[in-house]
Design a protein around this motif. Sequence first.
Motif, PDB file in Angstrom:
ATOM      1  N   VAL A 102       0.949  -1.303   0.054  1.00  0.00           N
ATOM      2  CA  VAL A 102       0.067  -0.005  -0.147  1.00  0.00           C
ATOM      3  C   VAL A 102       0.902   1.299  -0.049  1.00  0.00           C
ATOM      4  CG1 VAL A 102      -0.167  -0.076   2.681  1.00  0.00           C
ATOM      5  CG2 VAL A 102      -1.970   0.981   1.026  1.00  0.00           C
ATOM      6  N   SER A 103       2.286   1.319   0.691  1.00  0.00           N
ATOM      7  CA  SER A 103       2.830   2.533   0.704  1.00  0.00           C
ATOM      8  C   SER A 103       3.099   2.622  -0.884  1.00  0.00           C
ATOM      9  CB  SER A 103       3.989   2.060   1.579  1.00  0.00           C
ATOM     10  OG  SER A 103       3.617   2.394   2.937  1.00  0.00           O
ATOM     11  N   ALA A 104       3.635   1.920  -1.717  1.00  0.00           N
ATOM     12  CA  ALA A 104       3.806   2.164  -2.825  1.00  0.00           C
ATOM     13  C   ALA A 104       2.900   2.852  -3.792  1.00  0.00           C
ATOM     14  CB  ALA A 104       4.536   0.804  -3.735  1.00  0.00           C
ATOM     15  N   VAL A 105       1.678   2.214  -3.424  1.00  0.00           N
ATOM     16  CA  VAL A 105       0.446   2.833  -4.268  1.00  0.00           C
ATOM     17  C   VAL A 105       0.105   4.323  -3.742  1.00  0.00           C
ATOM     18  CG1 VAL A 105      -1.836   2.703  -4.576  1.00  0.00           C
ATOM     19  CG2 VAL A 105      -0.556   0.548  -4.887  1.00  0.00           C
ATOM     20  N   ALA A 106       0.423   4.550  -2.303  1.00  0.00           N
ATOM     21  CA  ALA A 106      -0.185   5.679  -1.769  1.00  0.00           C
ATOM     22  C   ALA A 106       0.786   6.955  -2.131  1.00  0.00           C
ATOM     23  CB  ALA A 106       0.074   5.582  -0.082  1.00  0.00           C
ATOM     24  N   GLN A 107       2.238   6.488  -2.576  1.00  0.00           N
ATOM     25  CA  GLN A 107       3.235   7.371  -2.872  1.00  0.00           C
ATOM     26  C   GLN A 107       2.957   8.156  -4.177  1.00  0.00           C
ATOM     27  OE1 GLN A 107       7.347   6.133  -2.341  1.00  0.00           O
ATOM     28  NE2 GLN A 107       6.882   5.032  -0.407  1.00  0.00           N
ATOM     29  N   LEU A 108       2.242   7.389  -4.941  1.00  0.00           N
ATOM     30  CA  LEU A 108       2.127   8.114  -6.482  1.00  0.00           C
ATOM     31  C   LEU A 108       1.267   9.184  -6.470  1.00  0.00           C
ATOM     32  CD1 LEU A 108       1.192   4.688  -8.121  1.00  0.00           C
ATOM     33  CD2 LEU A 108       3.371   5.927  -8.116  1.00  0.00           C
ATOM     34  N   PRO A 109       1.568  10.259  -6.902  1.00  0.00           N
ATOM     35  CA  PRO A 109       0.611  11.546  -6.696  1.00  0.00           C
ATOM     36  C   PRO A 109      -0.590  11.403  -7.444  1.00  0.00           C
ATOM     37  CG  PRO A 109       2.805  12.167  -7.190  1.00  0.00           C
ATOM     38  CD  PRO A 109       2.850  10.506  -7.254  1.00  0.00           C
ATOM     39  N   GLU A 110      -0.639  10.743  -8.618  1.00  0.00           N
ATOM     40  CA  GLU A 110      -1.873  10.599  -9.217  1.00  0.00           C
ATOM     41  C   GLU A 110      -3.139   9.821  -8.436  1.00  0.00           C
ATOM     42  OE1 GLU A 110       1.443  10.408 -12.373  1.00  0.00           O
ATOM     43  OE2 GLU A 110       0.876   9.608 -10.345  1.00  0.00           O
ATOM     44  N   VAL A 111      -2.588   8.871  -7.830  1.00  0.00           N
ATOM     45  CA  VAL A 111      -3.406   8.004  -6.914  1.00  0.00           C
ATOM     46  C   VAL A 111      -4.071   8.754  -5.721  1.00  0.00           C
ATOM     47  CG1 VAL A 111      -3.687   5.951  -5.628  1.00  0.00           C
ATOM     48  CG2 VAL A 111      -2.388   5.850  -7.834  1.00  0.00           C
ATOM     49  N   ARG A 112      -3.020   9.438  -5.500  1.00  0.00           N
ATOM     50  CA  ARG A 112      -3.423  10.498  -3.983  1.00  0.00           C
ATOM     51  C   ARG A 112      -4.495  11.476  -4.406  1.00  0.00           C
ATOM     52  NH1 ARG A 112      -0.603   9.181   0.107  1.00  0.00           N
ATOM     53  NH2 ARG A 112      -1.422  10.970   1.191  1.00  0.00           N
ATOM     54  N   GLU A 113      -4.256  12.146  -5.407  1.00  0.00           N
ATOM     55  CA  GLU A 113      -4.998  13.047  -6.196  1.00  0.00           C
ATOM     56  C   GLU A 113      -6.678  12.297  -6.446  1.00  0.00           C
ATOM     57  OE1 GLU A 113      -6.907  16.292  -6.407  1.00  0.00           O
ATOM     58  OE2 GLU A 113      -4.933  16.239  -5.782  1.00  0.00           O
ATOM     59  N   TRP A 114      -6.579  11.213  -6.735  1.00  0.00           N
ATOM     60  CA  TRP A 114      -7.596  10.459  -7.005  1.00  0.00           C
ATOM     61  C   TRP A 114      -8.462  10.101  -5.873  1.00  0.00           C
ATOM     62  CZ3 TRP A 114      -9.581   5.711  -5.100  1.00  0.00           C
ATOM     63  CH2 TRP A 114     -10.803   5.285  -5.896  1.00  0.00           C
ATOM     64  N   VAL A 115      -7.807   9.629  -4.676  1.00  0.00           N
ATOM     65  CA  VAL A 115      -8.294   9.489  -3.511  1.00  0.00           C
ATOM     66  C   VAL A 115      -8.976  10.784  -2.769  1.00  0.00           C
ATOM     67  CG1 VAL A 115      -7.818   8.536  -1.120  1.00  0.00           C
ATOM     68  CG2 VAL A 115      -6.999   7.296  -2.885  1.00  0.00           C
ATOM     69  N   ASN A 116      -8.021  11.959  -2.885  1.00  0.00           N
ATOM     70  CA  ASN A 116      -8.486  13.092  -2.311  1.00  0.00           C
ATOM     71  C   ASN A 116      -9.644  13.611  -2.774  1.00  0.00           C
ATOM     72  OD1 ASN A 116      -6.045  12.886  -0.664  1.00  0.00           O
ATOM     73  ND2 ASN A 116      -4.892  14.456  -1.631  1.00  0.00           N
ATOM     74  N   ALA A 117      -9.884  13.416  -4.188  1.00  0.00           N
ATOM     75  CA  ALA A 117     -11.145  13.863  -4.980  1.00  0.00           C
ATOM     76  C   ALA A 117     -12.500  13.142  -4.279  1.00  0.00           C
ATOM     77  CB  ALA A 117     -11.044  13.550  -6.255  1.00  0.00           C
ATOM     78  N   GLN A 118     -12.121  11.646  -4.019  1.00  0.00           N
ATOM     79  CA  GLN A 118     -13.301  11.152  -3.265  1.00  0.00           C
ATOM     80  C   GLN A 118     -13.575  11.497  -2.079  1.00  0.00           C
ATOM     81  OE1 GLN A 118     -14.175   8.770  -5.905  1.00  0.00           O
ATOM     82  NE2 GLN A 118     -12.148   9.527  -6.807  1.00  0.00           N
ATOM     83  N   LEU A 119     -12.736  11.914  -1.218  1.00  0.00           N
ATOM     84  CA  LEU A 119     -12.704  12.639  -0.019  1.00  0.00           C
ATOM     85  C   LEU A 119     -13.487  13.911   0.204  1.00  0.00           C
ATOM     86  CD1 LEU A 119      -9.551  11.336   1.667  1.00  0.00           C
ATOM     87  CD2 LEU A 119     -11.725  10.073   1.761  1.00  0.00           C
ATOM     88  N   ARG A 120     -12.929  14.616  -0.715  1.00  0.00           N
ATOM     89  CA  ARG A 120     -13.358  15.968  -0.909  1.00  0.00           C
ATOM     90  C   ARG A 120     -15.003  16.274  -1.178  1.00  0.00           C
ATOM     91  NH1 ARG A 120      -8.241  17.443  -3.505  1.00  0.00           N
ATOM     92  NH2 ARG A 120      -6.684  18.040  -1.612  1.00  0.00           N
ATOM     93  N   ALA A 121     -15.394  14.818  -1.967  1.00  0.00           N
ATOM     94  CA  ALA A 121     -16.721  15.077  -2.314  1.00  0.00           C
ATOM     95  C   ALA A 121     -17.775  14.640  -1.344  1.00  0.00           C
ATOM     96  CB  ALA A 121     -16.888  13.916  -3.615  1.00  0.00           C
ATOM     97  N   LEU A 122     -17.196  14.325  -0.143  1.00  0.00           N
ATOM     98  CA  LEU A 122     -18.158  13.783   0.860  1.00  0.00           C
ATOM     99  C   LEU A 122     -18.663  15.071   1.719  1.00  0.00           C
ATOM    100  CD1 LEU A 122     -16.035  10.987   2.679  1.00  0.00           C
ATOM    101  CD2 LEU A 122     -17.711  10.845   1.103  1.00  0.00           C
ATOM    102  N   THR A 123     -19.745  14.819   2.340  1.00  0.00           N
ATOM    103  CA  THR A 123     -20.416  16.253   2.803  1.00  0.00           C
ATOM    104  C   THR A 123     -20.049  16.210   4.330  1.00  0.00           C
ATOM    105  OG1 THR A 123     -22.223  16.017   1.072  1.00  0.00           O
ATOM    106  CG2 THR A 123     -22.654  17.083   3.271  1.00  0.00           C
ATOM    107  N   PRO A 124     -19.509  17.224   4.780  1.00  0.00           N
ATOM    108  CA  PRO A 124     -19.256  17.387   6.518  1.00  0.00           C
ATOM    109  C   PRO A 124     -20.689  17.397   7.145  1.00  0.00           C
ATOM    110  CG  PRO A 124     -18.231  18.988   5.360  1.00  0.00           C
ATOM    111  CD  PRO A 124     -18.983  18.426   4.281  1.00  0.00           C
ATOM    112  N   PRO A 125     -20.718  17.215   8.496  1.00  0.00           N
ATOM    113  CA  PRO A 125     -19.554  17.067   9.215  1.00  0.00           C
ATOM    114  C   PRO A 125     -19.310  15.468   9.420  1.00  0.00           C
ATOM    115  CG  PRO A 125     -21.601  16.911  10.573  1.00  0.00           C
ATOM    116  CD  PRO A 125     -21.981  17.192   9.121  1.00  0.00           C
ATOM    117  N   PHE A 126     -17.758  15.356   9.532  1.00  0.00           N
ATOM    118  CA  PHE A 126     -17.064  14.179   9.672  1.00  0.00           C
ATOM    119  C   PHE A 126     -15.804  14.227  10.464  1.00  0.00           C
ATOM    120  CE2 PHE A 126     -16.604  15.256   5.258  1.00  0.00           C
ATOM    121  CZ  PHE A 126     -15.186  15.300   5.099  1.00  0.00           C
ATOM    122  N   VAL A 127     -15.330  13.038  10.982  1.00  0.00           N
ATOM    123  CA  VAL A 127     -14.001  12.901  11.323  1.00  0.00           C
ATOM    124  C   VAL A 127     -13.045  12.086  10.310  1.00  0.00           C
ATOM    125  CG1 VAL A 127     -12.505  11.988  13.172  1.00  0.00           C
ATOM    126  CG2 VAL A 127     -14.643  12.822  13.785  1.00  0.00           C
TER     127      VAL A 127
END
Length: 220
Positions: A102-127
Motif C-alpha cells: 500500500v505504501s507504494a500505491v499511496a506514494q503515487l501523486p496521481e493516485v493520491r489525487e484520485w483518493v483526495n477527490a473522493q474524500l473532498r466529495a463527501l459532505t461534512p460533518p465528519f472525522v
Amino acid sequence: MIVTIDGVAASGKSSVASGVARHLGIPYVSSGLLYRAATLLALEAGTDLSDAPALLALLGAAPLRLEPLPEGNRVVLTSTAALHPERDLTADAHTSAVDAGVSAVAQLPEVREWVNAQLRALTPPFVAEGRDMGTAVFPQAQAKFFLMASPRVRALRRVKERPGDLAEVEAALVARDAKDKAQSAPAADAQIIDTGTLDLAGVIAAVLRGLHQPASSDLS
C-alpha cells in the motif's frame, strides 16, 4: 465541522476516529481504506504497483465506493453489471500482502489525487483519518490531531489484531515509516498525541479534550 486525525501506521487512527465520531454523533472517514482497496485490486489484477496510469485505468474500470457507516467504514467494488457483481473489499484489504504494497500505491501523486477527490466529495460533518488529512486534503479543518507511538508499541498492537512475528512486524513498520515520511508529517496547527502510554479510551479522551484547546499543543 471537519476533524482530522493523522498519524503513522498502526497508531490507532481508525479506532480513535471511530470513537471520537461516535461521541460527536457524526461519521468518520477512513482514507487509508481507499488506498488499501486500490492496492488489493492491483495485486489481484497483476498490475504493477508503481504504474500510475495502469492503476488509474483499473480504478476507472472498477469504481470503488467508500461507505462511512456508524459501525465502521466499508469499501465496496461497485457493480458494472456484466463484468462483476458488487463486492465488499473491506476484509480482504487488511492482509499482509496489502500492508506490504500500500505504501507504494499511496506514494503515487496521481493516485493520491484520485483518493483526495473522493474524500473532498463527501459532505461534512465528519472525522477524517489518514496520513495527510490535515495538510493536503482538508487544510481548512477546524480541529487537527496527529497520533504517534514507537515502532515497538505499534507492532505489539498489530500482532494483537492479526497473527505475525513481532520483530518482522516492527521492522516492516519502520520501513513503512520511511516510505510514508513525506505524507505523514503533522500539520503545523495539529495537536500531537503520543499514544504509547494510553489505551484507546485515553486517546479518544485526549482528542475530545483537544477539541476545546488551542492547536499546536502536545497532549498525553
